[in-house]
Motif scaffolding. Structure first.
Motif, PDB file in Angstrom:
ATOM      1  N   GLN A 233      63.727  45.893  44.653  1.00  0.00           N
ATOM      2  CA  GLN A 233      63.053  46.165  43.418  1.00  0.00           C
ATOM      3  C   GLN A 233      63.209  47.315  42.627  1.00  0.00           C
ATOM      4  O   GLN A 233      62.889  47.801  41.726  1.00  0.00           O
ATOM      5  CB  GLN A 233      61.462  45.730  43.713  1.00  0.00           C
ATOM      6  N   ALA A 234      63.699  48.545  43.642  1.00  0.00           N
ATOM      7  CA  ALA A 234      63.661  49.803  43.015  1.00  0.00           C
ATOM      8  C   ALA A 234      64.598  50.671  43.390  1.00  0.00           C
ATOM      9  O   ALA A 234      64.545  51.996  43.493  1.00  0.00           O
ATOM     10  CB  ALA A 234      62.208  50.393  43.158  1.00  0.00           C
ATOM     11  N   HIS A 235      65.796  49.949  43.914  1.00  0.00           N
ATOM     12  CA  HIS A 235      67.057  50.747  44.293  1.00  0.00           C
ATOM     13  C   HIS A 235      66.662  51.613  45.539  1.00  0.00           C
ATOM     14  O   HIS A 235      67.218  52.855  45.679  1.00  0.00           O
ATOM     15  CB  HIS A 235      67.604  51.407  43.359  1.00  0.00           C
ATOM     16  N   GLY A 236      65.636  51.117  46.490  1.00  0.00           N
ATOM     17  CA  GLY A 236      65.392  51.997  47.621  1.00  0.00           C
ATOM     18  C   GLY A 236      64.413  52.898  47.440  1.00  0.00           C
ATOM     19  O   GLY A 236      63.797  53.681  48.290  1.00  0.00           O
ATOM     20  N   ASP A 237      63.560  52.868  46.220  1.00  0.00           N
ATOM     21  CA  ASP A 237      62.707  53.905  45.968  1.00  0.00           C
ATOM     22  C   ASP A 237      61.233  53.371  46.632  1.00  0.00           C
ATOM     23  O   ASP A 237      60.714  52.553  45.770  1.00  0.00           O
ATOM     24  CB  ASP A 237      62.594  54.115  44.417  1.00  0.00           C
ATOM     25  N   LYS A 238      60.609  54.041  47.672  1.00  0.00           N
ATOM     26  CA  LYS A 238      59.454  53.360  48.414  1.00  0.00           C
ATOM     27  C   LYS A 238      58.251  53.711  47.592  1.00  0.00           C
ATOM     28  O   LYS A 238      57.089  53.163  47.706  1.00  0.00           O
ATOM     29  CB  LYS A 238      59.446  53.656  49.917  1.00  0.00           C
ATOM     30  N   THR A 239      58.410  54.763  46.729  1.00  0.00           N
ATOM     31  CA  THR A 239      57.224  55.308  45.963  1.00  0.00           C
ATOM     32  C   THR A 239      56.807  54.551  44.429  1.00  0.00           C
ATOM     33  O   THR A 239      56.109  55.108  43.844  1.00  0.00           O
ATOM     34  CB  THR A 239      57.356  56.836  45.739  1.00  0.00           C
ATOM     35  N   ASP A 240      58.031  53.605  44.280  1.00  0.00           N
ATOM     36  CA  ASP A 240      57.667  53.080  42.948  1.00  0.00           C
ATOM     37  C   ASP A 240      56.570  52.041  42.944  1.00  0.00           C
ATOM     38  O   ASP A 240      56.116  51.553  43.894  1.00  0.00           O
ATOM     39  CB  ASP A 240      59.035  52.134  43.089  1.00  0.00           C
ATOM     40  N   ALA A 241      55.897  52.003  42.014  1.00  0.00           N
ATOM     41  CA  ALA A 241      54.531  51.417  41.776  1.00  0.00           C
ATOM     42  C   ALA A 241      54.592  50.116  42.156  1.00  0.00           C
ATOM     43  O   ALA A 241      53.674  49.399  43.007  1.00  0.00           O
ATOM     44  CB  ALA A 241      53.960  51.563  40.498  1.00  0.00           C
ATOM     45  N   ASP A 242      55.452  49.175  41.663  1.00  0.00           N
ATOM     46  CA  ASP A 242      55.504  47.771  42.102  1.00  0.00           C
ATOM     47  C   ASP A 242      56.110  47.632  43.582  1.00  0.00           C
ATOM     48  O   ASP A 242      55.292  46.738  44.176  1.00  0.00           O
ATOM     49  CB  ASP A 242      56.712  47.206  41.253  1.00  0.00           C
ATOM     50  N   VAL A 243      56.775  48.535  44.050  1.00  0.00           N
ATOM     51  CA  VAL A 243      57.044  48.307  45.529  1.00  0.00           C
ATOM     52  C   VAL A 243      55.750  48.532  46.358  1.00  0.00           C
ATOM     53  O   VAL A 243      55.600  47.785  47.323  1.00  0.00           O
ATOM     54  CB  VAL A 243      58.162  49.465  45.910  1.00  0.00           C
ATOM     55  N   MET A 244      55.154  49.577  45.938  1.00  0.00           N
ATOM     56  CA  MET A 244      53.827  50.011  46.807  1.00  0.00           C
ATOM     57  C   MET A 244      52.664  48.811  46.779  1.00  0.00           C
ATOM     58  O   MET A 244      52.280  48.329  47.685  1.00  0.00           O
ATOM     59  CB  MET A 244      53.282  51.170  46.315  1.00  0.00           C
ATOM     60  N   ILE A 245      52.714  48.169  45.390  1.00  0.00           N
ATOM     61  CA  ILE A 245      51.714  46.922  45.361  1.00  0.00           C
ATOM     62  C   ILE A 245      52.300  45.896  46.298  1.00  0.00           C
ATOM     63  O   ILE A 245      51.366  45.247  47.003  1.00  0.00           O
ATOM     64  CB  ILE A 245      51.491  46.833  43.886  1.00  0.00           C
ATOM     65  N   GLU A 246      53.198  45.602  46.036  1.00  0.00           N
ATOM     66  CA  GLU A 246      54.260  44.629  46.820  1.00  0.00           C
ATOM     67  C   GLU A 246      53.942  44.460  48.284  1.00  0.00           C
ATOM     68  O   GLU A 246      53.342  43.945  49.001  1.00  0.00           O
ATOM     69  CB  GLU A 246      55.478  44.538  46.444  1.00  0.00           C
ATOM     70  N   ILE A 247      53.987  45.831  48.716  1.00  0.00           N
ATOM     71  CA  ILE A 247      53.895  45.923  50.136  1.00  0.00           C
ATOM     72  C   ILE A 247      52.418  46.012  50.656  1.00  0.00           C
ATOM     73  O   ILE A 247      52.091  45.452  51.586  1.00  0.00           O
ATOM     74  CB  ILE A 247      54.532  47.217  50.788  1.00  0.00           C
ATOM     75  N   SER A 248      51.582  46.536  49.922  1.00  0.00           N
ATOM     76  CA  SER A 248      50.024  46.431  50.029  1.00  0.00           C
ATOM     77  C   SER A 248      49.721  45.010  50.155  1.00  0.00           C
ATOM     78  O   SER A 248      48.772  44.495  51.027  1.00  0.00           O
ATOM     79  CB  SER A 248      49.311  47.373  48.906  1.00  0.00           C
ATOM     80  N   GLU A 249      50.112  44.012  49.288  1.00  0.00           N
ATOM     81  CA  GLU A 249      49.513  42.662  49.141  1.00  0.00           C
ATOM     82  C   GLU A 249      50.172  41.861  50.375  1.00  0.00           C
ATOM     83  O   GLU A 249      49.525  41.094  51.043  1.00  0.00           O
ATOM     84  CB  GLU A 249      50.197  42.071  47.737  1.00  0.00           C
ATOM     85  N   ILE A 250      51.691  42.532  50.882  1.00  0.00           N
ATOM     86  CA  ILE A 250      51.921  41.555  52.139  1.00  0.00           C
ATOM     87  C   ILE A 250      51.032  41.942  53.284  1.00  0.00           C
ATOM     88  O   ILE A 250      50.826  41.106  53.971  1.00  0.00           O
ATOM     89  CB  ILE A 250      53.658  41.944  52.312  1.00  0.00           C
ATOM     90  N   LYS A 251      50.803  43.347  53.081  1.00  0.00           N
ATOM     91  CA  LYS A 251      49.787  43.744  54.483  1.00  0.00           C
ATOM     92  C   LYS A 251      48.617  42.875  54.459  1.00  0.00           C
ATOM     93  O   LYS A 251      48.105  42.621  55.468  1.00  0.00           O
ATOM     94  CB  LYS A 251      49.807  45.119  54.405  1.00  0.00           C
ATOM     95  N   GLU A 252      48.111  42.923  53.323  1.00  0.00           N
ATOM     96  CA  GLU A 252      46.748  42.314  53.182  1.00  0.00           C
ATOM     97  C   GLU A 252      46.733  40.974  53.655  1.00  0.00           C
ATOM     98  O   GLU A 252      45.983  40.250  54.573  1.00  0.00           O
ATOM     99  CB  GLU A 252      46.186  42.342  51.789  1.00  0.00           C
ATOM    100  N   GLN A 253      47.910  40.272  53.206  1.00  0.00           N
ATOM    101  CA  GLN A 253      48.050  38.572  53.521  1.00  0.00           C
ATOM    102  C   GLN A 253      48.356  38.561  54.856  1.00  0.00           C
ATOM    103  O   GLN A 253      48.006  37.463  55.750  1.00  0.00           O
ATOM    104  CB  GLN A 253      49.414  38.119  52.648  1.00  0.00           C
ATOM    105  N   ILE A 254      49.128  39.438  55.614  1.00  0.00           N
ATOM    106  CA  ILE A 254      49.423  39.438  57.130  1.00  0.00           C
ATOM    107  C   ILE A 254      48.129  39.443  57.794  1.00  0.00           C
ATOM    108  O   ILE A 254      48.021  38.838  58.736  1.00  0.00           O
ATOM    109  CB  ILE A 254      50.408  40.410  57.312  1.00  0.00           C
ATOM    110  N   LEU A 255      47.406  40.445  57.467  1.00  0.00           N
ATOM    111  CA  LEU A 255      45.876  40.222  57.931  1.00  0.00           C
ATOM    112  C   LEU A 255      44.970  39.159  57.933  1.00  0.00           C
ATOM    113  O   LEU A 255      44.413  38.798  59.102  1.00  0.00           O
ATOM    114  CB  LEU A 255      45.025  41.502  57.560  1.00  0.00           C
ATOM    115  N   ILE A 256      45.135  38.605  56.825  1.00  0.00           N
ATOM    116  CA  ILE A 256      44.604  37.297  56.643  1.00  0.00           C
ATOM    117  C   ILE A 256      45.265  36.289  57.169  1.00  0.00           C
ATOM    118  O   ILE A 256      44.466  35.454  57.878  1.00  0.00           O
ATOM    119  CB  ILE A 256      44.489  36.998  55.183  1.00  0.00           C
ATOM    120  N   ASP A 257      46.234  35.994  57.424  1.00  0.00           N
ATOM    121  CA  ASP A 257      47.115  35.081  58.147  1.00  0.00           C
ATOM    122  C   ASP A 257      46.722  35.230  59.620  1.00  0.00           C
ATOM    123  O   ASP A 257      46.996  34.213  60.274  1.00  0.00           O
ATOM    124  CB  ASP A 257      48.663  35.341  57.742  1.00  0.00           C
TER     125      ASP A 257
END
Length: 543
Positions: A233-257
């Motif tokens: 999504q961002a050529h490797g930039d982990k500080t990109d806003a979309d990347v951070m939101i995506e990772i945050s949502e994945i983390k949240e969903q993993i906890l729910i799962d």
């Protein structure tokens, strides 16, 4: 417990095996390789439809009647049904790449058996084995694409699977058309043997694909999951806003799962998931009941009813395949711009109109016949003296195909890959809904020759009625998923948002505390140390 440890160990070995090879992170190239599974499906459709009316095929296989030809054609769909159900038992523990690998393997074995067929039984067995591969691919490829793609282009990426199907249909039809001029069994043997090439492309392509970040997150490979999301999504930039939101949502969903990690097929029908399961299953069922595969598999019969035979029939059929591929392209952009619901609703109405038109023209202008070129499957035909009516039937068929290609053709594969929302059920749910598609595909391929033989033009009235029914089902029960992350879609179901209100619904963005994730990783490491990779402790420390 011993079995689970063995399975975890096997999943790590499979992952490490694929990780030895260099990976690519351009999402378009990645999906181009993975959706080769769709091209396999297309190859199979046209490789059969192009030959069922030829003298070479009829002579070698003793002119199959409507019932046996229906089973030969539908054998691939039968194999795909079982492949779809089996896919989840590979994809969930071993990863998406492992399923794509098996897809290519079964496809190549089946193609080899078909091309060397000595009788009907061997041809059927070859088609069933190829179908196993298509079942694996059609289940995992759309899910894999939806898990990798940024949400803003997920409609485009998801639509590439259906585009690959249409491209495969077109390419294989013209190959088969050229080969049908060979006088002998080499005509269809070469065509069926060439199918191995597309299997080889996927077989070697799998080795350079990255694993799904959501699968990696589920199996505690957090560093790699974040790295892949960032590179995609961002050529490797982990500080990109979309990347951070995506990772945050994945983390949240993993906890729910984690609260529902013991997912079975029965889980899909509990109170929480039942509605999305029914929606996805019917989405795939409705796609088959549009009647599109009647047009694809048996287009030769349809055009014989309109008075076209021989080489003229094949040329007219090829135009339909061109339209199918070309009209898929607008849908790749419409789904992300207009939305899923408007596209599906419009398609249902248009397909209903054109199918009733085909039925009406054939009912009014066709005449009963005992057979066409010795084929008793076709029992009506528009006389050669009425070219206008014949052209009108062909025009309605073309318009129907265009309507399907830019709506339900692309939309359903994408929709059923994203509608689940949650990681815990996505792969198993996609497998079940895809299996529903294939079992209907099998039934329709079996039924259609007999329906042409017994109820002739009324066949189209049945599918037109189904198109009307699916319009109302989509209107009242299919939520809009355009522009929403996969984890956000789960909120639509949990909050019971009415389908017609979902396009304007604004979800909340879940933010997971890093302490919560660290605690989860720590607990999992203590309970099952063998399931952790070498970077788990480092990941938890970073968190």
């Amino acid at each position: 417990m011993g079995y689970e440890k063995h399975l975890v160990g096997l999943s790590i070995k499979v992952k490490n095996f694929f990780d030895k090879f260099p990976e690519i992170y351009n999402v378009y190239v990645v999906v181009m390789i993975s959706t080769t599974a769709g091209m396999m499906f297309g190859f199979d459709i046209s490789s059969m439809s192009a030959f069922i009316g030829t003298t070479q095929y009829k002579n070698y296989f003793n002119s199959p009647g409507s019932a046996i030809q229906g089973f030969i054609t539908s054998a691939m769909a039968l194999g795909s049904f079982f492949g779809s159900l089996a896919c989840t038992f590979v994809s969930e523990p071993l990863g998406r790449r492992a399923s794509l690998f098996l897809c290519s393997f079964f496809w190549m074995v089946g193609a080899a058996i078909q091309s060397s067929s000595q009788n009907r039984a061997q041809l059927i067995i070859g088609r069933i084995i190829s179908g196993l591969g298509v079942g694996f691919g059609s289940t995992v490829a759309p899910v894999y694409g939806s898990e990798l793609a940024p949400r803003k282009i997920r409609g485009f990426i998801g639509g590439l699977f259906q585009y690959s199907v249409t491209l495969g249909i077109l390419v294989m039809f013209y190959i088969s058309y050229g080969l049908h001029f060979i006088d002998g069994v080499a005509s269809f043997r070469i065509a069926w043997g060439l199918q191995i090439i597309v299997g080889l492309f996927l077989f070697f392509g799998v080795f350079i694909l990255p694993e799904s970040p959501r699968w990696l997150a589920e199996h505690d490979f957090w560093d790699e999951a974040e790295e892949i999301v960032a590179k995609i999504q961002a050529h490797g930039d982990k500080t990109d806003a979309d990347v951070m939101i995506e990772i945050s949502e994945i983390k949240e969903q993993i906890l729910i799962d984690e609260a529902a990690k013991d997912v079975t097929y029965a889980t899909l029908f509990n109170k929480k998931y039942c509605m999305r399961t029914i929606t996805a299953i019917f989405a795939q069922i409705w796609q088959q009941l549009t009647g599109m595969n009647v047009m694809m598999y048996y287009i030769v019969y349809i055009f014989e009813m309109a008075g076209y035979t021989g080489n003229t029939n094949l040329v007219a059929s090829s135009i339909q395949y061109v339209l199918n591929m070309v009209m898929t392209i607008p849908a790749l952009f419409l789904l992300d711009r207009v939305g899923r619901r408007p596209v599906l609703l419009t398609g249902a109405v248009l397909m209903m109109i054109f199918q009733f038109a085909v039925a009406g023209i054939l009912a009014t202008y066709s005449k009963p016949v005992s057979s066409v070129d010795g084929d008793t499957t076709v029992r009506i035909r528009i006389p050669d003296s009425n070219k206008t009516a014949a052209r009108a039937v062909i025009a309605m068929c073309y318009l129907f195909v265009c309507s399907f290609a830019c709506t339900w053709g692309v939309g359903i594969w994408l929709y059923c890959s994203e509608i689940w929302g949650e990681n815990a059920i996505r792969q198993r749910g996609a497998a079940l809904s895809t299996a529903a598609n294939w079992i209907l595909n099998f039934a329709i391929a079996m039924y259609t020759p007999s329906s042409f033989e017994n109820i002739t033009w009324k066949t189209y009235c049945i599918y037109a009625t189904f198109c009307g029914c699916m319009f109302f089902h989509v209107l009242f029960f299919f939520p809009e998923t355009k522009g929403k992350r996969l984890e956000e879609i789960a909120q639509i179901w949990d909050e019971h948002i009415p389908a017609w209100k979902t396009s304007k619904w604004v979800p909340s963005i879940p933010i997971v505390s890093e302490e919560g994730l660290a605690k989860k990783l720590e607990v999992q490491h203590v309970e099952n140390p063998s399931s952790s990779n070498d970077n788990d402790s480092e990941t938890a420390a970073q968190v």
